[in-house]
Design a protein around this motif. Structure first.
Motif, short mmCIF file in Angstrom:
data_model
loop_
_atom_site.label_atom_id
_atom_site.label_comp_id
_atom_site.label_asym_id
_atom_site.label_seq_id
_atom_site.Cartn_x
_atom_site.Cartn_y
_atom_site.Cartn_z
N LEU A 338 0.80 -1.15 -0.07
CA LEU A 338 -0.17 0.04 0.08
C LEU A 338 0.68 1.33 0.13
N PRO A 339 0.86 1.98 -1.10
CA PRO A 339 1.25 3.53 -1.01
C PRO A 339 0.60 4.60 -0.23
N LEU A 340 1.19 4.71 0.99
CA LEU A 340 0.35 5.62 1.90
C LEU A 340 0.15 6.98 1.57
N ARG A 341 1.21 7.39 0.62
CA ARG A 341 1.11 8.75 0.16
C ARG A 341 0.39 9.09 -1.29
N GLY A 342 -0.31 7.93 -1.51
CA GLY A 342 -0.95 8.20 -2.88
C GLY A 342 -0.67 7.12 -3.92
N THR A 368 -8.99 -4.64 6.83
CA THR A 368 -10.13 -5.16 7.62
C THR A 368 -10.74 -6.52 6.97
N HIS A 369 -10.86 -6.52 5.74
CA HIS A 369 -11.43 -7.56 5.28
C HIS A 369 -10.46 -8.58 4.57
N LEU A 370 -9.20 -8.25 4.57
CA LEU A 370 -8.36 -9.31 4.27
C LEU A 370 -7.85 -10.59 5.10
N ASP A 371 -7.94 -11.69 4.34
CA ASP A 371 -7.58 -12.74 5.22
C ASP A 371 -6.20 -12.63 5.90
N PRO A 372 -6.16 -12.84 7.14
CA PRO A 372 -4.85 -12.62 8.09
C PRO A 372 -3.83 -13.17 7.54
N ARG A 373 -3.72 -14.40 6.50
CA ARG A 373 -2.56 -14.95 6.04
C ARG A 373 -2.06 -14.34 4.89
N ILE A 374 -2.62 -13.24 4.28
CA ILE A 374 -2.08 -12.46 3.24
C ILE A 374 -1.27 -11.26 3.74
N ALA A 375 -0.30 -11.25 3.42
CA ALA A 375 1.00 -10.29 3.98
C ALA A 375 0.41 -8.82 3.33
N VAL A 376 0.68 -7.78 4.24
CA VAL A 376 0.22 -6.52 3.72
C VAL A 376 1.80 -5.72 4.13
N ARG A 377 2.21 -4.87 3.14
CA ARG A 377 3.24 -3.98 3.53
C ARG A 377 2.98 -2.48 3.08
N GLU A 378 2.73 -1.78 4.25
CA GLU A 378 2.51 -0.41 3.92
C GLU A 378 3.67 0.44 3.89
N LEU A 379 3.96 1.51 3.01
CA LEU A 379 5.09 2.21 2.66
C LEU A 379 4.91 3.50 2.60
#
Length: 404
Positions: A338-342, A368-379
């Motif tokens: 996820l690109p937090l600045r746009g 919120t709705h994503l399966d916990p097994r899926i990794a999320v990176r916020e930049l």
């Protein structure tokens, strides 16, 4: 010597197809004529008659002619023609295909052309080219030539245009590209004008690692091509950073890729890195084509032919749920970045579509709705920041089983 299929409704357009067939023979190629007409006897003798086409669709041409139901006839021939033409190509009996038609002929011929592989020469001269051609082209490389005048007899205008079409298909058949010897694994990526810097940098990083990167424009047809390439089995991984077509699908823009977008990689089980590129925009044509219901919204003139509309927080909430639903079905390794600045050039700080509230609605709902097994990176950067591109490329490389 090559053989070019000339397919058409020979009950109404026999003279026109005979004209292009003669021009093709003049260039030294063989012609295989296929009749997909139904309502009257053919005015040009075909090599493959309508009975063969109809039989492939389990239909009876005599009954179709007797009922005089044009819609039923077109539907039947649209089922049979792809089967027959695909078999001819698989057997090496044809090396290109040309057709001329109005509404019915275009529907039948392009259905046959969509059954042929990418790279197989396909030319369609049609009266429908000025309208929405997406249903006719699908995800294939069909060359459409405007008929300008109706395909109804030979005259000084139609002779000129049909001659150019015959020359086009001959040139395509004669111009075989040199073979490229490569065993590099293929990665497919999605790109839009507003994510080009990101994809360019990520592509270069992946190519340096030994992969061949095929970039699809996220313009509706490009998204369908992206999904089709994955379904073909030739793709090792997906860099799906530009999921903008879902904004058009949800809101009603002109560049949607249909409700199955974001499904092929999940079914294939290939490694994927997915982001939210250009979900901040919905695409329309010139300003006067934007539906009245969107009056008062925020717009940006991308160019004289393309008007962009900023998505709202509520729309982004819905998009977050949709993306989560699609990604939760993935069987292979998938990471969301996820690109937090746009998520676009114009959605970055200082840009006309910069809207932190809408972005938070998208990212928050997705997480919120994503399966916990899926990794999320916020930049903490925008999507076109080099850090974002490098991180996505490196995550995809790490998910691949081994270096090529």
């Amino acid at each position: 010597m090559s053989t070019i299929a000339v397919l058409g409704t020979l009950d109404t357009k026999g003279a026109e197809h005979a004209y292009v067939a003669d021009l093709i023979r003049t260039r030294g190629h063989e012609v295989l004529i296929l009749d997909v007409g139904t309502l009257a006897p053919p005015t040009l003798t075909p090599h493959i008659p309508r009975e063969t086409i109809a039989a492939a669709a389990q239909a009876d041409p005599a009954q179709l002619a007797a009922r005089r139901d044009r819609g039923e006839a077109v539907t039947a021939m649209s089922r049979g023609a792809p089967i027959v033409v695909a078999q001819l190509a698989a057997e090496g009996r044809i090396h290109g295909i040309l057709s001329l038609g109005g509404g019915g002929g275009t529907a039948i011929a392009t259905a046959a052309m969509r059954a042929l592989p990418i790279g197989f020469p396909k030319v369609m001269v049609s009266t429908l080219v000025s309208g929405n051609v997406a249903p006719y082209v699908g995800a294939k490389d069909i060359v459409l030539i405007p008929a300008v005048v109706d395909v109804a007899g030979l005259n000084r205008i139609s002779r000129l245009l049909l001659a150019r079409a015959a020359g086009a298909i001959c040139g395509m058949v004669e111009s075989n590209p040199p073979p490229v010897a490569t065993d590099k694994p293929v990665i497919v990526a999605t790109q839009f004008g507003n994510t080009t810097p990101c994809i360019d940098r990520a592509r270069q990083r992946l190519e340096q690692a030994g992969y061949e990167v095929v970039v699809c424009a996220a313009t509706g047809s490009g998204g369908r091509t992206f999904e089709s390439l994955i379904e073909s089995g030739m793709v090792a991984a997906a860099l799906d950073l530009t999921t903008t077509e879902w904004a058009d699908e949800l809101v009603g823009g002109v560049l949607n890729a249909g409700p199955t977008r974001l499904e092929a990689a999940g079914r294939a089980g290939i490694p994927a890195v997915v982001s939210t590129g250009c979900l901040d925009m919905v695409n329309f044509g010139p300003p006067e084509t934007v539906p009245d219901r969107f009056r008062g919204r925020l717009f940006y003139p991308h160019n004289p032919q393309v008007t962009l509309m900023r998505t709202t927080p509520d729309e982004n909430t819905a998009l977050g749920r949709i993306l989560a639903e699609k990604l939760n079905a993935y069987r292979g390794p998938v990471t969301v970045v996820l690109p937090l600045r746009g998520g676009s050039l114009i959605g970055a700080p200082g840009g006309p579509f910069h809207d932190p509230e809408a972005d938070r609605a998208l990212y928050g709902t997705l997480k919120t709705h994503l399966d916990p097994r899926i990794a999320v990176r916020e930049l903490d950067c925008a999507i076109n920041d080099p850090l974002f591109a490098d991180t996505c490329a490196d995550l995809l490389l790490a998910a691949l089983p081994q270096s090529p």
